[in-house]
Design a protein around this motif. Sequence first.
Motif, PDB file in Angstrom:
ATOM      1  N   TYR A 277      16.407  14.592  25.649  1.00 39.64           N
ATOM      2  CA  TYR A 277      18.022  14.627  26.158  1.00 39.64           C
ATOM      3  C   TYR A 277      18.423  14.661  24.367  1.00 39.64           C
ATOM      4  O   TYR A 277      18.031  13.444  23.548  1.00 39.64           O
TER       5      TYR A 277
ATOM      6  N   GLN B  14      22.225  13.054  23.137  1.00 37.14           N
ATOM      7  CA  GLN B  14      24.009  12.421  23.570  1.00 37.14           C
ATOM      8  C   GLN B  14      24.801  11.893  22.797  1.00 37.14           C
ATOM      9  O   GLN B  14      23.982  11.655  21.516  1.00 37.14           O
TER      10      GLN B  14
ATOM     11  N   GLY C  51      25.680  11.962  35.965  1.00 42.35           N
ATOM     12  CA  GLY C  51      27.439  11.735  35.973  1.00 42.35           C
ATOM     13  C   GLY C  51      27.883  11.251  34.480  1.00 42.35           C
ATOM     14  O   GLY C  51      26.792  10.747  33.657  1.00 42.35           O
ATOM     15  N   THR C  52      28.848  11.451  34.194  1.00 33.19           N
ATOM     16  CA  THR C  52      29.362  11.128  32.847  1.00 33.19           C
ATOM     17  C   THR C  52      28.652  10.068  32.330  1.00 33.19           C
ATOM     18  O   THR C  52      28.965   9.812  31.367  1.00 33.19           O
TER      19      THR C  52
ATOM     20  N   LEU D 232      24.833   4.826  35.237  1.00 31.05           N
ATOM     21  CA  LEU D 232      25.036   6.719  34.499  1.00 31.05           C
ATOM     22  C   LEU D 232      24.035   6.447  36.487  1.00 31.05           C
ATOM     23  O   LEU D 232      22.646   6.164  36.812  1.00 31.05           O
TER      24      LEU D 232
ATOM     25  N   SER E   4      27.278  11.761  28.347  1.00 32.70           N
ATOM     26  CA  SER E   4      25.943  12.311  28.943  1.00 32.70           C
ATOM     27  C   SER E   4      25.054  12.491  28.289  1.00 32.70           C
ATOM     28  O   SER E   4      25.182  12.595  27.555  1.00 32.70           O
ATOM     29  N   LEU E   5      23.654  12.644  28.869  1.00 30.42           N
ATOM     30  CA  LEU E   5      22.678  12.958  28.290  1.00 30.42           C
ATOM     31  C   LEU E   5      22.721  14.124  28.518  1.00 30.42           C
ATOM     32  O   LEU E   5      22.960  14.930  29.571  1.00 30.42           O
TER      33      LEU E   5
END
Lengths: 110, 119
Positions: free
Chosen positions: B36, B38, A101-102, A88, B43-44
């Motif tokens: 966070y 997920q 980012g994803t 990431l 992504s987070l």
Amino acid sequence: QKEVEQDPGPLSVPEGAIVSLNCTYSNSAFQYFMWYRQYSRKGPELLMYTYSSGNKEDGRFTAQVDKSSKYISLFIRDSQPSDSATYLCATSGGFQKLVFGTGTRLLVSP
Amino acid sequence: GAVVSQHPSRVICKSGTSVKIECRSLDFQATTMFWYRQFPKQSLMLMATSNEGSKATYEQGVEKDKFLINHASLTLSTLTVTSAHPEDSSFYICSARDVGSGISTDTQYFGPGTRLTVL
């Protein structure tokens, strides 16, 4: 447009290959750039941190930031099966909140 | 250094119950912690920023009455999912900012995550 764009992969390479992972970002105010590695079902682990433009090397890992093109990269030399994980990229403008980012899933085969 | 722990690592609960997740910075003080969420292969997503001794700041779309955050000390923040429902099932990860690291005010260290399953 997302603030940080990253190809989700998966990226498959043989053991020993050089891996290049990349992200682009849109906000020119971003100054802090990080790469995290996340193994399945685990929390992200900080790999590299870079401030502003330039290169930073740590063992087999090299992080590059090009602020002029808003492009950040992570290079992994001599990749190992244990490097198989999701990588990431993250960035921030200095206000504590990270933008991720994803993530790119990397698979290194023996 | 810079180790963050989370407890529990996994929890399964019935719909309607509340679940508390703890996040601890083990070897440093963290005035700011982050929570966070997920989803698989995503992504987070930042849910909230937790500041020691003050109210948490929630991101847009996150219900503060459902996700209660308490940051009572420089090493502990808790997230309580109240009246949990199956759609709350997710991987919850906390992170902490090391005030004294000198590396970057924005560098965050993450906990191992808590997998919540609501039946």
